[in-house]
Design an enzyme around this catalytic site. Sequence first.
Site, short mmCIF file in Angstrom:
data_model
loop_
_atom_site.label_atom_id
_atom_site.label_comp_id
_atom_site.label_asym_id
_atom_site.label_seq_id
_atom_site.Cartn_x
_atom_site.Cartn_y
_atom_site.Cartn_z
N ASP A 205 0.88 -1.29 -0.03
CA ASP A 205 -0.04 0.10 -0.06
C ASP A 205 0.89 1.29 0.07
O ASP A 205 1.87 1.38 0.72
CB ASP A 205 -0.89 -0.11 1.43
CG ASP A 205 -1.88 1.06 1.14
OD1 ASP A 205 -2.84 1.22 0.35
OD2 ASP A 205 -1.96 2.05 2.30
N GLU A 254 14.58 -15.40 0.34
CA GLU A 254 14.81 -16.50 1.36
C GLU A 254 13.89 -17.92 1.25
O GLU A 254 14.01 -18.94 1.86
CB GLU A 254 14.49 -16.08 2.63
CG GLU A 254 15.52 -15.10 3.38
CD GLU A 254 14.96 -14.57 4.64
OE1 GLU A 254 15.78 -13.62 5.26
OE2 GLU A 254 14.01 -14.83 5.30
#
Length: 543
Positions: A205, A254
């Site tokens: 956002d 990751e």
Amino acid sequence: MNPAAVTDADWYRQAVVYQIYPRSFADANGDGLGDLAGITSRVDHLVRLGIDAVWLSPFYPSALADGGYDVDDYRNVDPRLGTLDDFDTLVDTLHTNGIRIIVDIVPNHSGSGHAWFQAALAAGPGSPERDRYIFRDSPDDEPPTPWGASFGGPAWTQVPDGQWYLHLFDPAQPDWNWDNPEVIADFEQTLRFWSDRGVDGFRIDVANLLKKDLSEPLPRGRDEDGLSWATHPRLSDLPSVHEIYRGWRKVFDEYSPPRVAVAEAWVPAASRVAYASPSELGQAFNFDLLKAPFEAGAWRRIITDNLELAARSGSSSTWVLSNHDMVRHVTRFGLPDSDLEGTRHKLSGGDDPVVDLPRGLRRARAATAALLALPGAAYLYQGEELGLPEVVGIPDDQRQDPTFFRSPGVDVGRDGCRVPLPWTVDGTSFGFGTNGSHLPQPPSWGDFSVEAETADPDSVLNFYVEAVSLRHELQTSEELVFKDSAPGVLHFARPGGWECLANFSEASIDLPDSQVVLASGELDGDQLPAETTVWLRVPTTKG
């Protein structure tokens, strides 16, 4: 999704993503508010639609000062919407059906009920707790700067001890201090929390607003730049914001496949490149079609510019016609270009100008067919597959959007595109739930319901199902070549022997000698009617 066209790591590049505004999708417990269990109960609709991913708007604990974008706890579920177990069930159900999930992250501000903001209020000036947010003194008991908030009023609110805190949106949405390492670490923990629960990506956002330049001297009195907060050089798109997203990219990487993100960044088109780069978020929203007229030349310029920007960023473009912040495009396309964003139409209660809904729907279908033929990701907003119009006649005492309350007579807000979906032809809330809906639904809503449109072979819903299915079959690469066309016509070819011919004009044109595989409206023999789009399978010549 065509497995030959993408790898797992690239799934998002040409995905069809369906935005769900949870409070207005489906209500499983009958309290009038949509919930996570309601979404799970309607996954069959998403499967039939053929989407690749769901984007879930905020479902976190919130006071609902801004429809859930005032987050009080980033690592939990609002109890009115369910539990973490309900979230896990939803993710598992979506994944079992081959649908990925993107969740909203709101990093510019928290809700005022967040534990850290409450600690900041209690701790007082100069404390480490206050340094997580943006508090300032002001020498003359006036706001520290003249900046205005997005929803009206000043962008600063004073607390009892005399300091002021910054909120670029509502006072219930205090802005984080992204120069504070605790804030950086906490958000990275949030990204891992949801990634560990199976989330495939994130929608960020107002990604351009996180970093602010509040160095002294701050402007006093009238803002000398004459700019809004969204474009102010002290508040928007500062170069240092990209340090944050490069850190997030390390977190995304990751995981296998890497998590992806799409930036909501209301910045000049060229500035979107950095947010969308593979070293940062991977994609950025292109909102240009949200404000474009229904005109072939404008569409061609927007497509050309954004495909060039996507190539520069190493990402794919994104295409959007509606979302939870904008007037639904069926209504928008039924209005004159003088009210392109529907502002006057909403303020007048729909009387000035009056929307031509049949024309709006015809144009909306044509625009959707053109959009779904483009390379890149297509983002759909819940209810557009039903042809839902904007609801403008909501009584004042039933409105919820803070824009309405903080700017009376200027903007009635966004409630009209957030009215709960109709699932059945009749019932207390047309199948949304068993006990009404949190925003009033028009009496005509049953005509737009999933039940009614499933039974109608010519419905908007069945058109979307057909178009998305064909897109997956035909879309094999991210290339596009424009072809010569008459004024008012957009014509482009895609690899694999298919083309899109969109007639934006008000007159019929001749159809080429090709197989029509999709039409947004009824054809007239060998003529392509006005405001109609077709997909063509073009014969290949053997040489």
